[in-house]
Design a protein around this motif. Structure first.
Motif, short mmCIF file in Angstrom:
data_model
loop_
_atom_site.label_atom_id
_atom_site.label_comp_id
_atom_site.label_asym_id
_atom_site.label_seq_id
_atom_site.Cartn_x
_atom_site.Cartn_y
_atom_site.Cartn_z
N GLU A 70 0.83 -1.21 0.00
CA GLU A 70 0.00 0.00 0.00
C GLU A 70 0.86 1.26 0.00
N ASP A 71 1.94 1.25 0.79
CA ASP A 71 2.85 2.41 0.82
C ASP A 71 3.46 2.66 -0.56
N LEU A 72 3.89 1.56 -1.22
CA LEU A 72 4.48 1.72 -2.54
C LEU A 72 3.46 2.26 -3.54
N GLN A 73 2.23 1.78 -3.48
CA GLN A 73 1.20 2.27 -4.39
C GLN A 73 0.89 3.75 -4.14
N GLU A 74 0.89 4.14 -2.86
CA GLU A 74 0.69 5.55 -2.53
C GLU A 74 1.83 6.41 -3.07
N ASP A 75 3.08 5.85 -3.02
CA ASP A 75 4.22 6.59 -3.57
C ASP A 75 4.06 6.82 -5.07
N VAL A 76 3.60 5.79 -5.79
CA VAL A 76 3.39 5.94 -7.23
C VAL A 76 2.36 7.02 -7.50
N GLU A 77 1.27 7.01 -6.75
CA GLU A 77 0.24 8.03 -6.94
C GLU A 77 0.78 9.43 -6.62
N GLU A 78 1.62 9.47 -5.57
CA GLU A 78 2.20 10.77 -5.18
C GLU A 78 3.11 11.31 -6.29
N TYR A 79 3.94 10.45 -6.85
CA TYR A 79 4.84 10.91 -7.93
C TYR A 79 4.07 11.22 -9.21
N ALA A 80 2.98 10.55 -9.42
CA ALA A 80 2.14 10.90 -10.57
C ALA A 80 1.57 12.31 -10.40
N THR A 81 1.27 12.65 -9.16
CA THR A 81 0.79 14.02 -8.89
C THR A 81 1.90 15.04 -9.12
N PHE A 82 3.09 14.71 -8.62
CA PHE A 82 4.24 15.61 -8.86
C PHE A 82 4.46 15.80 -10.36
N MET A 83 4.30 14.69 -11.12
CA MET A 83 4.52 14.77 -12.57
C MET A 83 3.51 15.71 -13.22
N ARG A 84 2.29 15.63 -12.78
CA ARG A 84 1.27 16.49 -13.36
C ARG A 84 1.48 17.96 -12.98
N VAL A 85 1.96 18.15 -11.74
CA VAL A 85 2.10 19.54 -11.24
C VAL A 85 3.39 20.19 -11.73
N GLY A 86 4.53 19.50 -11.58
CA GLY A 86 5.81 20.13 -11.85
C GLY A 86 6.62 19.49 -12.95
N GLY A 87 6.10 18.45 -13.54
CA GLY A 87 6.81 17.82 -14.64
C GLY A 87 7.92 16.90 -14.15
N LEU A 88 8.76 16.45 -15.06
CA LEU A 88 9.79 15.46 -14.74
C LEU A 88 10.82 16.02 -13.77
N ASP A 89 11.13 17.31 -13.86
CA ASP A 89 12.13 17.90 -12.96
C ASP A 89 11.65 17.83 -11.51
N ARG A 90 10.38 18.11 -11.30
CA ARG A 90 9.83 18.04 -9.92
C ARG A 90 9.92 16.62 -9.39
N VAL A 91 9.65 15.67 -10.25
CA VAL A 91 9.73 14.26 -9.83
C VAL A 91 11.15 13.92 -9.43
N LYS A 92 12.14 14.32 -10.24
CA LYS A 92 13.54 14.01 -9.92
C LYS A 92 13.95 14.65 -8.61
N THR A 93 13.52 15.92 -8.41
CA THR A 93 13.88 16.62 -7.18
C THR A 93 13.35 15.87 -5.95
N GLU A 94 12.10 15.46 -6.00
CA GLU A 94 11.51 14.74 -4.86
C GLU A 94 12.21 13.41 -4.63
N MET A 95 12.61 12.77 -5.72
CA MET A 95 13.30 11.48 -5.56
C MET A 95 14.68 11.66 -4.95
N MET A 96 15.38 12.71 -5.31
CA MET A 96 16.69 12.96 -4.72
C MET A 96 16.58 13.26 -3.25
N VAL A 97 15.52 13.98 -2.87
CA VAL A 97 15.32 14.27 -1.45
C VAL A 97 15.06 12.97 -0.68
#
Length: 476
Positions: free
Chosen positions: A50-77
């Motif tokens: 469930e945690d992993l599925q929530e992470d996928v949904e969260e990154y899909a949201t980041f992708m929609r909001v900030g694009g690929l750069d936002r996703v990379k930034t969150e992953m590095m953090v």
């Protein structure tokens, strides 16, 4: 000494029960833990997924909001510092080109997920897998999910915490299991000893009885369990055996007494003839007659005793035939009429014309004869004896009533005992077997005999017989 005690314990039921108790505790505890462990492991895995599925949904949201750069930034953090050893991220195109990856230095051996990407092309649901990497001690759980058209994220999370938690749970169970075995042994021993306490008391009582203490009985506790039932049944059996032994002793004493008198008279007659020198023919003839008479009495005593024993044991072979009980009763009255006239006793009969019955003619004749003889014997001059017969359909009642001396209440319960004679009947000739024989023959036909009597009022003996040879219900 210790070795003998240990050897004796090895063969005791208590030890076997203790081992069974401990084994059952251990097996049941193991099964319970296995079930609990499986449930907990499933819950832990489900929460991780469930945690992993929530992470996928969260990154899909980041992708929609900030694009690929936002996703990379969150992953590095999320992979800063030591977190890079616990989690990794990879971004892929739908055709298998890697767009970006986090620090994978702690994740050597990762393959390109071409087969997973191919599966994602046919489904919109994330795909979960468990990885075993050669250079990592713990497994990893990965998820592949689409976060944007043509972009797939791969998230991997170490299962170290889950495995350590389940390992700690296993160790805790082993400690609990060890405690159950350690505690289960004494508890099982206590329970087995408590459960077998009644058996031990039964064994001790049986040993004491075998050593001669026939009055010993097992103490019945008020727990109402099977051991109480066993104790009561055992005590009932002992009472029955004790009564039989006492009865055998009394019968032996009475039989010896009744045998001694005829034998004494035979010996006295023989000594008289020997003393006189056998000069008189009359004395020799008298001795022979006395000897024959006493031998007849001895044979009658022995045969009657054997007949009673045979009937009571159930081995008597009845010669069943269709008979008329009313006719048999009339014949008995006619047979005893002269004896009644000699004693100036009125004998009467209240009988139906016919009363068909299936039974043993000879034995039923002896029942009626013994009861009539008994009534005439203890009825004084001027008294009355009446023979009645009632046909009640499925059962018949034959009553012999007299106006004799009667029987005291404390003697009624014993009048059917072999060789028993009431205090006021000891002056009369007899051996105390007549009523015993009558009762034995009545019961051999499935019937019984009831008595109603009181001193000075007379007695009434009622023979109850089934029309066909079947046992009657109690309470006649």
């Amino acid at each position: 000494m210790f070795s003998r005690t240990l050897h004796s314990l090895r063969h005791t039921l208590a030890l076997r029960l203790t081992l069974w108790y401990a084994g059952i505790f251990a097996v049941s505890s193991t099964l319970a833990f296995a079930l609990a462990y499986a449930l907990i492991a499933a819950v832990v895995r489900e929460r991780t997924d469930e945690d992993l599925q929530e992470d996928v949904e969260e990154y899909a949201t980041f992708m929609r909001v900030g694009g690929l750069d936002r996703v990379k930034t969150e992953m590095m953090v999320d992979t800063e510092g030591d977190e890079a050893r616990q989690v990794f991220f990879r971004l892929w195109t739908a055709d298998g080109q890697q767009l970006w990856a986090s620090d994978l230095s702690a994740w050597a051996g990762l393959d390109e997920p071409k087969d997973v990407l191919a599966q994602l092309a046919d489904t919109e649901e994330p795909i979960l897998k468990t990885l075993t990497l050669p250079q990592r001690e713990h497994k990893a759980r990965t998820i592949h999910g689409t976060i944007a058209p043509g972009v797939v994220v791969q998230i991997g999370e170490s299962l170290e915490e889950n495995e350590e938690f389940l390992a700690a749970l296993s160790q805790g169970f082993l400690l609990v299991l060890l405690a159950v075995i350690v505690i289960g042994g004494p508890v099982g021993w206590f329970m087995s000893r408590r459960a077998l306490r009644g058996v031990q008391e039964l064994t001790r009582t049986a040993a004491e009885i075998a050593n001669g203490a026939l009055d010993r009985r097992v103490v019945v506790r008020s727990e109402g369990d099977e051991l109480d039932t066993l104790a009561r049944t055992f005590n009932t059996m002992l009472d029955r055996i004790h009564a039989l032994i006492i009865g055998m002793r009394e019968m032996t004493d009475n039989l010896a007494h009744d045998l001694r008198s005829p034998l004494g008279r035979i010996r006295a007659s023989a000594e008289t003839v020997l003393t006189s020198g056998g000069s008189k023919k009359e004395e020799s003839e008298a001795m022979v007659a006395t000897t024959a008479e006493e031998c007849d009495r001895l044979l009658e005593l022995i045969n009657t005793t054997l007949d009673i024993a045979e009937a009571e044991s159930g081995t008597a072979k009845l010669r069943l035939a269709d008979i008329d009980l009313a006719e048999m009763a009339r014949d008995a009255v006619e047979l005893f009429q002269p004896l009644a006239e000699d004693k100036q006793i009125a004998i009467a009969a209240d009988l139906p014309d016919h009363c068909p019955l299936r039974g043993d003619r000879q034995r039923l004749q002896r029942v009626i004869a013994n009861l009539l003889d008994n009534a005439l014997k203890y009825t004084p001059t001027g008294g009355r004896v009446t023979l009645k017969l009632d046909d009640e359909g499925e059962r018949l009642k034959l009553a012999v009533e007299d106006t004799g001396i009667g029987i005291s209440p404390h003697e009624i319960s014993r009048i059917f005992d072999r060789f028993y004679r009431c205090d006021r009947s000891r002056s009369e000739r007899g051996n105390g077997l007549g009523l015993s024989l009558a009762l034995a023959f009545a019961r051999a036909h499935g019937g019984d005999i009831a008595v109603d009597s009181a001193p000075g009022r007379g007695s009434a003996f009622t023979v109850v017989l089934p029309r066909s040879r079947h046992a009657l219900p109690t309470g006649i």
